[in-house]
Design a protein around this motif. Structure first.
Motif, PDB file in Angstrom:
ATOM      1  N   ASN A  50       0.813  -1.217   0.000  1.00 32.28           N
ATOM      2  CA  ASN A  50       0.000   0.000   0.000  1.00 32.28           C
ATOM      3  C   ASN A  50       0.850   1.273   0.000  1.00 32.28           C
ATOM      4  OD1 ASN A  50      -2.880  -1.004   0.263  1.00 32.28           O
ATOM      5  ND2 ASN A  50      -1.942  -2.072   1.985  1.00 32.28           N
ATOM      6  N   LYS A  51       2.091   1.146  -0.392  1.00 31.67           N
ATOM      7  CA  LYS A  51       3.014   2.282  -0.428  1.00 31.67           C
ATOM      8  C   LYS A  51       2.585   3.312  -1.469  1.00 31.67           C
ATOM      9  CE  LYS A  51       6.946   2.046  -2.613  1.00 31.67           C
ATOM     10  NZ  LYS A  51       7.009   3.314  -3.390  1.00 31.67           N
ATOM     11  N   LYS A  52       2.725   4.585  -1.122  1.00 29.33           N
ATOM     12  CA  LYS A  52       2.478   5.660  -2.081  1.00 29.33           C
ATOM     13  C   LYS A  52       3.696   5.805  -2.992  1.00 29.33           C
ATOM     14  CE  LYS A  52      -0.473   8.218   1.145  1.00 29.33           C
ATOM     15  NZ  LYS A  52      -0.359   7.229   2.244  1.00 29.33           N
ATOM     16  N   PRO A  53       3.495   6.248  -4.227  1.00 25.17           N
ATOM     17  CA  PRO A  53       4.611   6.348  -5.181  1.00 25.17           C
ATOM     18  C   PRO A  53       5.773   7.199  -4.694  1.00 25.17           C
ATOM     19  CG  PRO A  53       2.512   6.613  -6.307  1.00 25.17           C
ATOM     20  CD  PRO A  53       2.211   6.628  -4.845  1.00 25.17           C
ATOM     21  N   THR A  54       5.492   8.187  -3.866  1.00 20.91           N
ATOM     22  CA  THR A  54       6.538   9.101  -3.412  1.00 20.91           C
ATOM     23  C   THR A  54       7.293   8.589  -2.180  1.00 20.91           C
ATOM     24  OG1 THR A  54       4.885  10.305  -2.096  1.00 20.91           O
ATOM     25  CG2 THR A  54       5.323  11.109  -4.329  1.00 20.91           C
ATOM     26  N   GLU A  55       6.834   7.489  -1.608  1.00 21.27           N
ATOM     27  CA  GLU A  55       7.444   6.973  -0.380  1.00 21.27           C
ATOM     28  C   GLU A  55       8.566   5.992  -0.698  1.00 21.27           C
ATOM     29  OE1 GLU A  55       3.963   7.007   2.968  1.00 21.27           O
ATOM     30  OE2 GLU A  55       3.788   5.474   1.436  1.00 21.27           O
ATOM     31  N   LYS A  56       9.536   5.916   0.197  1.00 22.14           N
ATOM     32  CA  LYS A  56      10.649   4.995   0.038  1.00 22.14           C
ATOM     33  C   LYS A  56      10.284   3.632   0.623  1.00 22.14           C
ATOM     34  CE  LYS A  56      14.307   8.501   0.077  1.00 22.14           C
ATOM     35  NZ  LYS A  56      15.560   8.960   0.732  1.00 22.14           N
ATOM     36  N   THR A  57      10.585   2.594  -0.141  1.00 23.26           N
ATOM     37  CA  THR A  57      10.187   1.239   0.256  1.00 23.26           C
ATOM     38  C   THR A  57      10.741   0.856   1.621  1.00 23.26           C
ATOM     39  OG1 THR A  57      10.088   0.551  -2.062  1.00 23.26           O
ATOM     40  CG2 THR A  57      10.236  -1.194  -0.406  1.00 23.26           C
ATOM     41  N   PHE A 232      -5.716  -6.079   0.069  1.00 31.86           N
ATOM     42  CA  PHE A 232      -6.668  -5.935  -1.030  1.00 31.86           C
ATOM     43  C   PHE A 232      -7.221  -4.517  -1.168  1.00 31.86           C
ATOM     44  CE2 PHE A 232      -6.973 -10.253   0.757  1.00 31.86           C
ATOM     45  CZ  PHE A 232      -6.591 -10.994  -0.359  1.00 31.86           C
ATOM     46  N   ILE A 233      -6.646  -3.552  -0.460  1.00 29.72           N
ATOM     47  CA  ILE A 233      -7.171  -2.186  -0.488  1.00 29.72           C
ATOM     48  C   ILE A 233      -7.111  -1.586  -1.884  1.00 29.72           C
ATOM     49  CG2 ILE A 233      -6.738   0.183   0.269  1.00 29.72           C
ATOM     50  CD1 ILE A 233      -6.017  -0.910   3.007  1.00 29.72           C
ATOM     51  N   LYS A 234      -5.977  -1.691  -2.534  1.00 26.15           N
ATOM     52  CA  LYS A 234      -5.816  -1.072  -3.851  1.00 26.15           C
ATOM     53  C   LYS A 234      -6.744  -1.684  -4.900  1.00 26.15           C
ATOM     54  CE  LYS A 234      -1.205   0.957  -3.423  1.00 26.15           C
ATOM     55  NZ  LYS A 234       0.175   1.007  -3.965  1.00 26.15           N
ATOM     56  N   PRO A 235      -6.801  -3.027  -5.037  1.00 30.04           N
ATOM     57  CA  PRO A 235      -7.750  -3.569  -6.020  1.00 30.04           C
ATOM     58  C   PRO A 235      -9.204  -3.274  -5.662  1.00 30.04           C
ATOM     59  CG  PRO A 235      -6.695  -5.339  -4.766  1.00 30.04           C
ATOM     60  CD  PRO A 235      -5.939  -4.084  -4.476  1.00 30.04           C
ATOM     61  N   LYS A 236      -9.518  -3.236  -4.368  1.00 32.66           N
ATOM     62  CA  LYS A 236     -10.894  -2.912  -3.956  1.00 32.66           C
ATOM     63  C   LYS A 236     -11.254  -1.499  -4.385  1.00 32.66           C
ATOM     64  CE  LYS A 236     -11.934  -1.483   0.129  1.00 32.66           C
ATOM     65  NZ  LYS A 236     -12.131  -1.343   1.599  1.00 32.66           N
ATOM     66  N   ASN A 237     -10.356  -0.550  -4.147  1.00 29.77           N
ATOM     67  CA  ASN A 237     -10.609   0.836  -4.540  1.00 29.77           C
ATOM     68  C   ASN A 237     -10.675   0.982  -6.058  1.00 29.77           C
ATOM     69  OD1 ASN A 237     -10.637   1.595  -1.854  1.00 29.77           O
ATOM     70  ND2 ASN A 237      -8.508   2.269  -1.840  1.00 29.77           N
ATOM     71  N   TYR A 238      -9.836   0.221  -6.739  1.00 27.43           N
ATOM     72  CA  TYR A 238      -9.806   0.295  -8.206  1.00 27.43           C
ATOM     73  C   TYR A 238     -11.140  -0.153  -8.807  1.00 27.43           C
ATOM     74  CZ  TYR A 238      -8.654  -0.934 -13.041  1.00 27.43           C
ATOM     75  OH  TYR A 238      -8.664  -1.052 -14.411  1.00 27.43           O
ATOM     76  N   PHE A 239     -11.613  -1.317  -8.374  1.00 28.37           N
ATOM     77  CA  PHE A 239     -12.862  -1.842  -8.933  1.00 28.37           C
ATOM     78  C   PHE A 239     -14.082  -1.062  -8.452  1.00 28.37           C
ATOM     79  CE2 PHE A 239     -10.137  -5.645  -9.470  1.00 28.37           C
ATOM     80  CZ  PHE A 239     -10.317  -5.820 -10.838  1.00 28.37           C
ATOM     81  N   LEU A 246     -20.239  -2.190  -6.773  1.00 26.99           N
ATOM     82  CA  LEU A 246     -19.159  -2.455  -5.820  1.00 26.99           C
ATOM     83  C   LEU A 246     -18.914  -1.262  -4.904  1.00 26.99           C
ATOM     84  CD1 LEU A 246     -16.555  -4.392  -8.005  1.00 26.99           C
ATOM     85  CD2 LEU A 246     -18.079  -5.303  -6.239  1.00 26.99           C
ATOM     86  N   LYS A 247     -19.066  -0.072  -5.448  1.00 29.63           N
ATOM     87  CA  LYS A 247     -18.906   1.126  -4.628  1.00 29.63           C
ATOM     88  C   LYS A 247     -19.954   1.159  -3.523  1.00 29.63           C
ATOM     89  CE  LYS A 247     -18.534   6.166  -4.929  1.00 29.63           C
ATOM     90  NZ  LYS A 247     -18.568   7.351  -5.829  1.00 29.63           N
ATOM     91  N   ALA A 248     -21.204   0.850  -3.895  1.00 29.27           N
ATOM     92  CA  ALA A 248     -22.283   0.821  -2.903  1.00 29.27           C
ATOM     93  C   ALA A 248     -22.074  -0.324  -1.908  1.00 29.27           C
ATOM     94  CB  ALA A 248     -23.632   0.669  -3.605  1.00 29.27           C
ATOM     95  N   TYR A 249     -21.616  -1.475  -2.424  1.00 31.82           N
ATOM     96  CA  TYR A 249     -21.363  -2.637  -1.563  1.00 31.82           C
ATOM     97  C   TYR A 249     -20.309  -2.320  -0.510  1.00 31.82           C
ATOM     98  CZ  TYR A 249     -19.441  -7.167  -0.171  1.00 31.82           C
ATOM     99  OH  TYR A 249     -18.968  -8.236   0.563  1.00 31.82           O
ATOM    100  N   ASN A 250     -19.228  -1.710  -0.925  1.00 34.38           N
ATOM    101  CA  ASN A 250     -18.121  -1.434   0.000  1.00 34.38           C
ATOM    102  C   ASN A 250     -18.455  -0.365   1.028  1.00 34.38           C
ATOM    103  OD1 ASN A 250     -16.199  -3.320  -0.998  1.00 34.38           O
ATOM    104  ND2 ASN A 250     -15.766  -1.972  -2.730  1.00 34.38           N
TER     105      ASN A 250
END
Length: 286
Positions: A50-57, A232-239, A246-250
């Motif tokens: 769940n790292k943001k693009p600007t953050e260091k791994t 699963f946060i990123k795929p959940k937000n994506y879909f 799915l938006k209403a479900y979540n």
């Protein structure tokens, strides 16, 4: 980066599966290492996912690692409270244990979600998930956990809600006056009691505080796998962004994917005497 994430996830499972199958519960030091180590590794891996693009791994992993370890420590202490109340043959510490367990699992979930450890607190009662967003002035959100809802229906089908014990313990507890045959995801035989997600069904003829404590630990094991849900946060937000349903479900439901993780790992060893989850439950309840 995707290959790196996959590699880290693979390494974490290589580390955790032997831990689950070979870990000993002879003393509190070993038990603490189990919970703290589990939380640290999964917290670190989840934070990277769940790292943001600007953050260091590296920084993100270290943050998730230590926060996961902190959450694991509180989970460990919640289990020790179960052992204390079983030894006293009372209900004294069930609620304090549940509160500490929820606090620890909230930290675990925040760690794997790459959030600060204090940002979100959740408290589960049966299929009801209560969320408190402390970063947003304590905003309250109610959600339903579908697999736990199934467990509630299962409890009413196979028994009756024990209101007194449910209130004393802080989870849905169902009683039956006949022998319990299977009914959960991994036990096809008879039993004095069994847990399904975070709920319990017991045979009235064989009830004891020790049996209740044993099953409470199983519900904690289910709850402890909550940090996997953050994977699963990123795929959940994506879909959700692409599908209105799915938006209403979540918005209404919190899918407890941790149930699949827990029961899948449980089935890696169906021997009751050597299964790591059963050994841990016995360690805190006998």
């Amino acid at each position: 980066m995707k290959k790196t994430i996959f590699y880290l996830i693979f390494v974490s499972f290589v580390f955790l599966f032997p831990l689950k199958t070979n870990a000993q519960f002879n003393n509190d030091t070993q038990a603490a290492f189990y919970d703290i180590g589990f939380g640290a590794v999964i917290g670190g891996i989840g934070a990277i996912i769940n790292k943001k693009p600007t953050e260091k791994t590296g920084n993100v992993f270290i943050k998730g690692f230590w926060q996961g370890a902190l959450g694991g420590y509180f989970v460990f202490e919640s289990k020790r409270l179960i052992r204390a109340t079983v030894k006293q043959d009372s209900y004294r510490y069930f609620w304090p244990s549940k509160i500490v367990n929820s606090f620890g699992n909230s930290i675990l979930e925040n760690a794997a979600a790459n959030r600060d450890f204090w940002e979100q607190y959740h408290f589960n009662i049966g299929f009801n998930r209560l969320e408190f967003d402390l970063k947003n002035k304590g905003k309250f959100t109610y959600k339903i956990m579908p697999f736990a809802l199934y467990a509630t229906v299962n409890g009413f089908i196979n028994g009756n809600l024990d209101v007194n014990k449910s209130l004393c313990v802080g989870t849905f507890i169902f009683k039956s006056n006949k022998e319990i045959q299977g009914g959960n995801f991994f036990n096809a035989g008879s039993a004095e009691a069994y847990s399904l997600t975070n709920q319990i069904l017991y045979d009235e003829n064989f009830f004891s505080i020790s049996t209740l404590g044993h099953e409470i630990i199983h519900t904690y094991q289910y709850e402890q796998a909550v940090n996997f849900n953050s994977f699963f946060i990123k795929p959940k937000n994506y879909f959700s962004g692409k599908h209105t349903f799915l938006k209403a479900y979540n918005k209404l439901f919190y899918t407890d994917f941790n149930v699949a993780i827990f029961y899948t790992v449980y089935r890696l060893n169906n021997n009751y005497n050597t299964n790591i989850f059963e050994r841990e439950a016995r360690f805190y309840s006998e």
